[in-house]
Design a protein around this motif. Structure first.
Motif, PDB file in Angstrom:
ATOM      1  N   UNK A 228     -60.579 -36.688-127.720  1.00  0.00           N
ATOM      2  CA  UNK A 228     -60.372 -38.305-128.273  1.00  0.00           C
ATOM      3  C   UNK A 228     -61.170 -38.794-129.115  1.00  0.00           C
ATOM      4  N   UNK A 229     -62.471 -38.155-129.242  1.00  0.00           N
ATOM      5  CA  UNK A 229     -63.469 -38.397-130.250  1.00  0.00           C
ATOM      6  C   UNK A 229     -63.565 -37.721-131.255  1.00  0.00           C
ATOM      7  N   UNK A 230     -62.862 -36.499-131.382  1.00  0.00           N
ATOM      8  CA  UNK A 230     -62.483 -35.673-132.573  1.00  0.00           C
ATOM      9  C   UNK A 230     -63.756 -34.607-132.704  1.00  0.00           C
ATOM     10  N   UNK A 231     -64.315 -34.712-131.585  1.00  0.00           N
ATOM     11  CA  UNK A 231     -65.593 -33.388-131.645  1.00  0.00           C
ATOM     12  C   UNK A 231     -64.873 -32.024-131.458  1.00  0.00           C
ATOM     13  N   UNK A 232     -63.990 -32.023-130.728  1.00  0.00           N
ATOM     14  CA  UNK A 232     -63.124 -30.926-130.368  1.00  0.00           C
ATOM     15  C   UNK A 232     -61.876 -31.047-130.923  1.00  0.00           C
ATOM     16  N   UNK A 233     -61.146 -29.934-131.603  1.00  0.00           N
ATOM     17  CA  UNK A 233     -59.913 -30.009-132.021  1.00  0.00           C
ATOM     18  C   UNK A 233     -58.861 -29.537-130.854  1.00  0.00           C
ATOM     19  N   UNK A 234     -57.675 -30.482-131.075  1.00  0.00           N
ATOM     20  CA  UNK A 234     -56.685 -30.364-129.645  1.00  0.00           C
ATOM     21  C   UNK A 234     -56.383 -29.058-129.542  1.00  0.00           C
ATOM     22  N   UNK A 235     -56.423 -28.121-130.735  1.00  0.00           N
ATOM     23  CA  UNK A 235     -55.977 -26.618-130.310  1.00  0.00           C
ATOM     24  C   UNK A 235     -57.104 -26.002-129.435  1.00  0.00           C
ATOM     25  N   UNK A 236     -58.019 -26.408-129.659  1.00  0.00           N
ATOM     26  CA  UNK A 236     -59.022 -25.701-128.886  1.00  0.00           C
ATOM     27  C   UNK A 236     -59.302 -25.805-127.480  1.00  0.00           C
ATOM     28  N   UNK A 237     -58.451 -27.048-127.022  1.00  0.00           N
ATOM     29  CA  UNK A 237     -58.397 -27.391-125.524  1.00  0.00           C
ATOM     30  C   UNK A 237     -57.270 -27.055-124.727  1.00  0.00           C
ATOM     31  N   UNK A 238     -56.547 -26.155-125.258  1.00  0.00           N
ATOM     32  CA  UNK A 238     -55.213 -26.005-124.609  1.00  0.00           C
ATOM     33  C   UNK A 238     -55.024 -24.207-124.735  1.00  0.00           C
ATOM     34  N   UNK A 239     -54.333 -23.701-123.637  1.00  0.00           N
ATOM     35  CA  UNK A 239     -54.356 -22.360-123.944  1.00  0.00           C
ATOM     36  C   UNK A 239     -52.568 -22.035-123.445  1.00  0.00           C
ATOM     37  N   UNK A 240     -52.176 -21.353-124.455  1.00  0.00           N
ATOM     38  CA  UNK A 240     -50.648 -21.032-124.355  1.00  0.00           C
ATOM     39  C   UNK A 240     -50.328 -20.083-123.131  1.00  0.00           C
ATOM     40  N   UNK A 241     -49.525 -20.447-122.432  1.00  0.00           N
ATOM     41  CA  UNK A 241     -49.044 -19.768-121.371  1.00  0.00           C
ATOM     42  C   UNK A 241     -48.470 -18.231-121.673  1.00  0.00           C
ATOM     43  N   UNK A 242     -47.635 -18.304-122.655  1.00  0.00           N
ATOM     44  CA  UNK A 242     -46.983 -17.029-122.581  1.00  0.00           C
ATOM     45  C   UNK A 242     -47.819 -15.950-123.553  1.00  0.00           C
ATOM     46  N   UNK A 243     -48.852 -16.658-124.283  1.00  0.00           N
ATOM     47  CA  UNK A 243     -49.679 -15.582-125.061  1.00  0.00           C
ATOM     48  C   UNK A 243     -50.683 -15.118-123.998  1.00  0.00           C
ATOM     49  N   UNK A 244     -50.913 -15.411-123.087  1.00  0.00           N
ATOM     50  CA  UNK A 244     -51.887 -14.803-122.005  1.00  0.00           C
ATOM     51  C   UNK A 244     -51.193 -14.432-120.655  1.00  0.00           C
ATOM     52  N   UNK A 245     -49.960 -14.809-120.554  1.00  0.00           N
ATOM     53  CA  UNK A 245     -49.561 -14.214-119.174  1.00  0.00           C
ATOM     54  C   UNK A 245     -48.256 -13.258-119.764  1.00  0.00           C
ATOM     55  N   UNK A 246     -48.778 -11.997-119.701  1.00  0.00           N
ATOM     56  CA  UNK A 246     -47.862 -11.035-120.330  1.00  0.00           C
ATOM     57  C   UNK A 246     -46.720 -10.623-119.163  1.00  0.00           C
ATOM     58  N   UNK A 247     -47.127 -10.532-117.822  1.00  0.00           N
ATOM     59  CA  UNK A 247     -46.151 -10.254-117.111  1.00  0.00           C
ATOM     60  C   UNK A 247     -45.604 -11.289-115.997  1.00  0.00           C
ATOM     61  N   UNK A 248     -45.820 -12.446-116.364  1.00  0.00           N
ATOM     62  CA  UNK A 248     -45.360 -13.552-115.526  1.00  0.00           C
ATOM     63  C   UNK A 248     -44.259 -14.290-116.474  1.00  0.00           C
ATOM     64  N   UNK A 249     -43.126 -14.561-115.850  1.00  0.00           N
ATOM     65  CA  UNK A 249     -41.983 -15.399-116.344  1.00  0.00           C
ATOM     66  C   UNK A 249     -42.317 -16.927-116.325  1.00  0.00           C
ATOM     67  N   UNK A 250     -42.564 -17.291-117.489  1.00  0.00           N
ATOM     68  CA  UNK A 250     -42.855 -19.010-117.870  1.00  0.00           C
ATOM     69  C   UNK A 250     -41.283 -19.757-117.995  1.00  0.00           C
ATOM     70  N   UNK A 251     -41.176 -20.368-117.307  1.00  0.00           N
ATOM     71  CA  UNK A 251     -40.048 -21.410-117.272  1.00  0.00           C
ATOM     72  C   UNK A 251     -40.494 -22.851-117.488  1.00  0.00           C
ATOM     73  N   UNK A 252     -40.182 -23.440-118.802  1.00  0.00           N
ATOM     74  CA  UNK A 252     -40.549 -24.863-119.174  1.00  0.00           C
ATOM     75  C   UNK A 252     -39.409 -25.734-118.561  1.00  0.00           C
ATOM     76  N   UNK A 253     -39.821 -26.389-117.191  1.00  0.00           N
ATOM     77  CA  UNK A 253     -38.758 -27.247-116.833  1.00  0.00           C
ATOM     78  C   UNK A 253     -39.699 -27.890-115.527  1.00  0.00           C
ATOM     79  N   UNK A 254     -39.152 -28.660-114.877  1.00  0.00           N
ATOM     80  CA  UNK A 254     -39.723 -29.224-113.911  1.00  0.00           C
ATOM     81  C   UNK A 254     -39.116 -29.085-112.503  1.00  0.00           C
ATOM     82  N   UNK A 255     -40.123 -28.661-111.547  1.00  0.00           N
ATOM     83  CA  UNK A 255     -39.415 -28.391-110.030  1.00  0.00           C
ATOM     84  C   UNK A 255     -39.452 -29.720-109.323  1.00  0.00           C
ATOM     85  N   UNK A 256     -38.009 -30.328-109.293  1.00  0.00           N
ATOM     86  CA  UNK A 256     -37.682 -31.548-108.606  1.00  0.00           C
ATOM     87  C   UNK A 256     -37.439 -31.666-107.065  1.00  0.00           C
ATOM     88  N   UNK A 257     -37.475 -30.173-106.387  1.00  0.00           N
ATOM     89  CA  UNK A 257     -37.261 -30.423-104.997  1.00  0.00           C
ATOM     90  C   UNK A 257     -37.583 -28.849-104.531  1.00  0.00           C
TER      91      UNK A 257
END
Length: 305
Positions: free
Chosen positions: A50-79
Motif C-alpha cells: 500500500x505504501x509502495x515499499x514492496x512491489x505487488x509482484x513480490x507479495x504474491x506466489x503463483x500456485x501453478x509455478x510452484x505446485x508441480x504435481x497439484x491440480x489447481x482449479x480457479x473457482x469457488x467451493x460453494x458447498x
C-alpha cells in the motif's frame, strides 16, 4: 488414488499442497487446490504494498509455478457435503460441478469483518488482498495529484490530504505508519503541499491499540505515531461514512479521500456456512490442536482438516 481436496490457495492451502508434494510418492494421491485466484498472497506484506515499499509482484506466489504435481482449479467451493464427501465447485461464468474427495482441508481463510455502518461498503478499502493494497496506493498518489492543483485551504484539498484508518490492530497500525511514510516521500515531489496539510487519523473502538502486545509496548507505539504526525483516537467508533465523511460516536467528523478498513476479520462465511462441518459460535470450523475437525462433543470428523 485417494483424493485430497484443499479449499483455498492462500498461505495455509499453498503450503499444505507444497508439503504434500514433498511427502507423497508419485501416484500415491491426487491433490487438488481450489481457489478463485491463481496466486497466494503474503498478507503481512500488504501494508508495504500500500505504501509502495514492496512491489505487488513480490507479495504474491503463483500456485501453478510452484505446485508441480497439484491440480489447481480457479473457482469457488460453494458447498461441502462431507457426509457424502462431495464438494460443489463453481467456476466463474461456468456451470457448477461436483468433486468427490477422500480427505478435505478447509483453508479458505478469513475476510474483513464488517459492520452495518452507512458508507463503509461504498467508500472504504479493506486490506485483505493485493488488489486492495494497490488501490490504496493508487488512491493516495492520485489524491496528492488532485490536491496539488487546488487552492490551499480549500475543503476538497483538505479532504484529499486526509487519510483515515479504522482499526488499531497490527494491520491498522502498520498500514497507518506505512501510508504516513509514503506521504512523506510524496511531499518531496509536491513542493506545493506542506507537511501540516497531510492529516492521518486512526480510529480504534478499544481503549488501547495492538491488544496482542503488552500495554507498555502499545503505549510506546502511540508515542512514536504521534511524533510522526499521526492522530490516534481511542474509545472511538465510526458511526457513519456516507460520502466519505467519517463521523464518530464522539461527534467528530473527518472528510477523507482515503478510508482504510482494518477492523478485524472473520472466518470466510460463504465456505463455512456452505458446509455441513461443525462450527462454533463465532462461525469457525471446530478443530483440535492438530487441526483435525471435531464435533461439539470433541469426536473426530474423519477425513476433515
Amino acid at each position: 488414488m485417494p483424493k485430497i481436496l484443499i479449499v483455498g490457495g492462500g498461505y495455509a492451502g499453498f503450503y499444505t499442497a507444497w508439503k504434500l508434494e514433498k511427502h507423497l510418492r508419485r501416484g500415491e494421491a491426487e491433490v487438488v487446490v481450489v481457489d478463485p485466484l491463481p496466486y497466494m498472497t503474503y498478507l503481512p506484506f500488504l501494508p508495504e504494498v500500500a505504501s509502495g515499499n514492496i512491489e505487488p509482484r513480490h507479495a504474491v506466489v503463483s500456485l501453478r509455478r510452484h505446485l508441480k504435481r497439484t491440480r489447481v482449479i480457479n473457482a469457488r467451493v460453494t458447498n461441502i457435503d462431507h457426509a457424502n464427501k462431495t464438494a460443489t465447485i463453481s467456476p466463474e461464468g461456468g456451470e457448477d460441478w461436483q468433486y468427490d474427495y477422500d480427505q478435505i482441508v478447509v483453508t479458505a481463510g478469513s475476510v474483513s469483518r464488517t459492520f452495518p455502518i452507512a458508507g463503509i461498503a461504498d467508500n472504504a478499502i479493506g486490506l485483505k488482498s493485493i488488489e486492495e493494497a494497490v488501490a490504496a496506493r493508487d488512491t493516495l498518489v492520485r489524491n496528492f495529484e488532485r490536491a496539488a492543483s487546488l487552492p490551499v485551504g480549500s475543503e476538497l484539498r483538505k479532504r484529499l490530504l486526509t487519510v483515515i484508518v479504522v482499526g488499531g490492530g497490527f494491520a491498522g497500525i502498520e498500514t497507518l505508519g506505512e501510508l504516513r511514510s509514503a506521504a512523506n516521500a510524496l511531499l518531496g515531489q509536491f513542493p506545493d503541499i506542506s507537511y501540516d496539510e497531510t492529516q492521518f487519523h486512526l480510529i480504534e473502538a478499544m481503549g488501547r491499540i495492538m491488544p496482542e502486545v503488552s500495554l507498555p509496548t502499545s503505549e510506546k507505539v502511540l508515542k512514536d505515531l504521534a511524533q510522526r504526525g499521526a492522530h490516534v483516537h481511542l474509545d472511538t467508533q465510526v458511526a457513519d461514512a456516507t460520502d466519505g465523511v467519517v463521523k464518530t460516536n464522539t461527534g467528530e467528523e473527518y472528510p477523507s479521500g482515503l478510508i482504510i478498513w482494518t477492523a478485524g476479520v472473520m472466518a470466510n462465511p460463504k465456505v463455512v456456512n456452505g458446509s455441513d462441518l461443525p462450527r462454533e459460535q463465532r462461525g469457525r470450523i471446530t478443530t483440535q490442536a492438530d487441526l483435525r475437525v471435531v464435533d461439539a462433543e470433541g469426536n473426530l470428523v474423519e477425513g476433515a482438516w
